[in-house]
Design an enzyme around this catalytic site. Sequence first.
Site, PDB file in Angstrom:
ATOM      1  N   GLY A 147      68.957  -3.941  -8.581  1.00 12.63           N
ATOM      2  CA  GLY A 147      67.858  -3.715  -7.640  1.00 12.63           C
ATOM      3  C   GLY A 147      66.791  -2.845  -8.285  1.00 12.63           C
ATOM      4  CG  LEU A 148      62.715  -3.324  -6.864  1.00 12.73           C
ATOM      5  CD1 LEU A 148      61.752  -3.217  -5.676  1.00 12.73           C
ATOM      6  CD2 LEU A 148      61.969  -3.775  -8.112  1.00 12.73           C
ATOM      7  CB  SER A 149      63.336   2.140 -10.385  1.00 10.56           C
ATOM      8  OG  SER A 149      63.452   3.530 -10.529  1.00 10.56           O
ATOM      9  N   GLY A 150      64.966   3.177  -7.567  1.00 12.62           N
ATOM     10  CA  GLY A 150      64.799   3.848  -6.279  1.00 12.62           C
ATOM     11  C   GLY A 150      65.404   3.104  -5.099  1.00 12.62           C
ATOM     12  CB  SER A 151      66.846  -0.275  -4.685  1.00  8.85           C
ATOM     13  OG  SER A 151      67.749  -0.335  -5.772  1.00  8.85           O
ATOM     14  N   GLY A 152      68.506   2.652  -4.547  1.00  5.99           N
ATOM     15  CA  GLY A 152      69.729   3.330  -4.097  1.00  5.99           C
ATOM     16  C   GLY A 152      71.002   2.860  -4.787  1.00  5.99           C
ATOM     17  CB  SER A 174      70.597  -5.517 -14.465  1.00  5.58           C
ATOM     18  OG  SER A 174      71.073  -5.203 -13.177  1.00  5.58           O
TER      19      SER A 174
END
Lengths: 202, 202
Positions: free
Chosen positions: B37-42, B111
């Site tokens: 997932g995106l950076s900051g998605s958790g 990724s």
Amino acid sequence: MSQKPFADNIHWHDSVVTKQDRSQLNGHKSCVLWFTGLSGSGKSTLANAVNQRLFEKKLSSYVLDGDNVRHGLNGDLGFSPEDRQENIRRIGEVSKLFVDNGTIVLTAFVSPYRDDRMIARKLVAKEEFIEVYVKCNLEECENRDPKGLYKKARNGEIPEFTGISAPYEEPESPELVISSDETSIDTSVEQIITFLEKKQII
Amino acid sequence: MSQKPFADNIHWHDSVVTKQDRSQLNGHKSCVLWFTGLSGSGKSTLANAVNQRLFEKKLSSYVLDGDNVRHGLNGDLGFSPEDRQENIRRIGEVSKLFVDNGTIVLTAFVSPYRDDRMIARKLVAKEEFIEVYVKCNLEECENRDPKGLYKKARNGEIPEFTGISAPYEEPESPELVISSDETSIDTSVEQIITFLEKKQII
């Protein structure tokens, strides 16, 4: 933890399971048993025998050797000095991850250069690195020649083969020396287990 | 085992502790929980929370994330497409070693490319790879910006930043989707634990 979405948990910190937590659950500490020695000296055989004994004691342990590393993680590396060093560096780094996970990791690679072994040693705490020199004279290793590599090296099919056409730098102060041409496997395993007990790792 | 030196044990075979042996001792199977997932998605927060829950259940699990991989094993890699791919390949190979050791390994890396995730997936058995898409809209991730990376990316300080100046390829058929902008951490952890139970991994 709260029932709010992640975004509202601005003060939420990652709960990290530490090496100490894992060791406490496992009931033992972790370390690297770094087996080094000539091809055919018995490193892999001995590492697997120690691993088997640790498993029977229900301890967490794992063997890294050519079988699971050379064709996988390090499948992109050859045998040049740079690649040999990178090979050992990565094995050291992976060992560190296993140690961080509370596992006793046993590595079985020729690892002929002192500097490379020092790189691996320095990645973990002093008491976590146990260099095991599996000592065996070259003639004996060549007689065993379990993989037919010495024959190929003598025929010139393998350039820079440790002991034949490339140096093996003996450990200067290994934590353990096992003379595999004089000692039985059982006795050798016992020697290593006793060491781990004495150091209160297990 | 005999009391003869190694050399005389010409028919001695390495005793190998298998993944099955380890699973039996652990009382559960092993797998890769691949968080993407995106950076900051958790991803890292969620992976660590699941790891904590598995630890409380006394199961063998381990988190691979930027903290223990980027500066160690993959410290020689940058952010070019080739290096990103090599980064994911090595993480996949290390995950495979942990799975072989009977551990549930949780990886938390952006990724962003499907092909790279496919490389990691194919390293283990079909049922051993569980892709967890931590879904969160870009605005939300950018608002959280826990490491200040989005700000730097917007300022042009980080080139090719996923979501801003480089693509994120959404998983087409992930085993699990966690919408971190709508779901609490507790509920998300429960969703993953339930999945592992349903698949009889734990």
